[in-house]
Scaffold this active site. Structure first.
Site, PDB file in Angstrom:
ATOM      1  N   ASP A 123      61.632  -8.571-114.713  1.00  0.00           N
ATOM      2  CA  ASP A 123      60.306  -8.020-114.434  1.00  0.00           C
ATOM      3  C   ASP A 123      59.264  -9.150-114.389  1.00  0.00           C
ATOM      4  OD1 ASP A 123      61.276  -5.459-114.347  1.00  0.00           O
ATOM      5  OD2 ASP A 123      60.641  -4.926-116.364  1.00  0.00           O
ATOM      6  N   ARG A 176      62.018  -7.739-105.628  1.00  0.00           N
ATOM      7  CA  ARG A 176      61.329  -6.444-105.669  1.00  0.00           C
ATOM      8  C   ARG A 176      59.850  -6.670-105.346  1.00  0.00           C
ATOM      9  NH1 ARG A 176      61.117  -4.804-111.399  1.00  0.00           N
ATOM     10  NH2 ARG A 176      63.219  -3.975-111.128  1.00  0.00           N
TER      11      ARG A 176
END
Length: 278
Positions: free
Chosen positions: A107, A158
């Site tokens: 992340d 992402r």
């Protein structure tokens, strides 16, 4: 135990509860990105404990034959203590995951951690030849250059619009401008990446834009959405596209739940209904 008001957004306290949620998702052709909740540790003990749980989790995922991967946060793995701590714990998790054939997402957190996070991603991705992914944020002014650099790095990227309210000198604040940047980043990725694109968005317009780029270029991609947000749309999209749901679990659920509740009016209405009718 996760209270009913929060279990729309959090899968449970334990890995077993999270994997049971994954099993139900897989039955509806949705895959899962499993995240143990935790962030911004400034002591080694919680870092070591979470890292060990992630290593056990990849073994459990592999043994269960579920369609799932994991996602870790740099500050959860000790970045606030030191970059060397973060890299050491991340490498151990990625190595364990590679042994079990489980993918690892990293992340992205606030803008002050971007360089350390990207550098660690590139190192482990090149060492493993893939098997790991990174998140980039469209609201950061640097991201166009980062996305160009990442084009030849093995692994996945992402794309999200971004959060964390960064300062104006490093980020765009206007929503229309951020949408424009998001579309530009997707265009570049679909034209220059050999697959490995994760479209992390609940915005129907952005999902429609991504699917149009896919149809035009033939480049593989996946849609990534959060547990508890537009789940009916997730199931519908899974009939035609690869869809992954971000599935958080763990005892540190409160701050995550409050962020989800406050970020969208629909989520706030859900929480209020749960309080009034519970």
């Amino acid at each position: 135990m996760i209270p009913p008001i929060a279990n729309r957004f959090v899968a449970g306290d334990s890995p077993a509860e999270a994997l049971e949620h994954v099993r139900r998702l897989n039955e509806r052709d949705v895959k899962a990105i499993v995240n143990l909740l935790g962030e911004h540790y400034d002591e080694r003990d919680p870092v070591a404990a979470d890292a060990a749980e992630y290593r056990r989790l990849v073994a459990d995922i592999a043994g269960s034959r579920l369609e799932a991967c994991i996602s870790v946060k740099p500050s959860q793995l000790g970045l606030d203590i030191g970059e060397d701590v973060f890299r050491s714990e991340l490498t151990a998790i990625v190595n364990a995951a590679a042994e079990h054939g489980v993918f690892v997402w990293i992340d992205m957190e606030d803008h002050t951690t971007t360089d350390a996070t990207l550098d660690a991603f590139e190192t482990v991705a090149r060492e493993q030849g893939g098997g790991v992914g990174i998140c980039v944020q469209a609201n950061l002014k640097r991201t166009r250059a980062d996305v160009r650099h990442l084009a030849d790095v093995p692994g996945k990227v992402r794309f999200v619009k971004g959060a964390y309210d960064p300062p104006a000198d490093v980020a765009y604040a206007d929503g229309a401008r951020i949408d424009q940047e998001y579309r530009t980043l997707l265009e570049y990725a679909f034209e220059h990446y050999d697959g490995g694109i994760g479209v992390g968005s609940h915005d129907p317009a952005m999902l429609e834009y991504a699917t149009a780029l896919h149809e035009r270029t033939g480049t593989a991609f996946e849609i990534q959405m959060l547990m508890g947000v537009r789940e009916d749309a997730q199931y519908e999209l899974a009939d035609e596209y690869e869809v992954w749901q971000y599935v958080p679990y763990g005892e540190r659920w409160k701050s995550y739940f409050y962020r989800r509740v406050m970020e969208r009016r629909e989520n706030l209405r859900f929480a209020l209904r749960a309080v009034l009718t519970g």
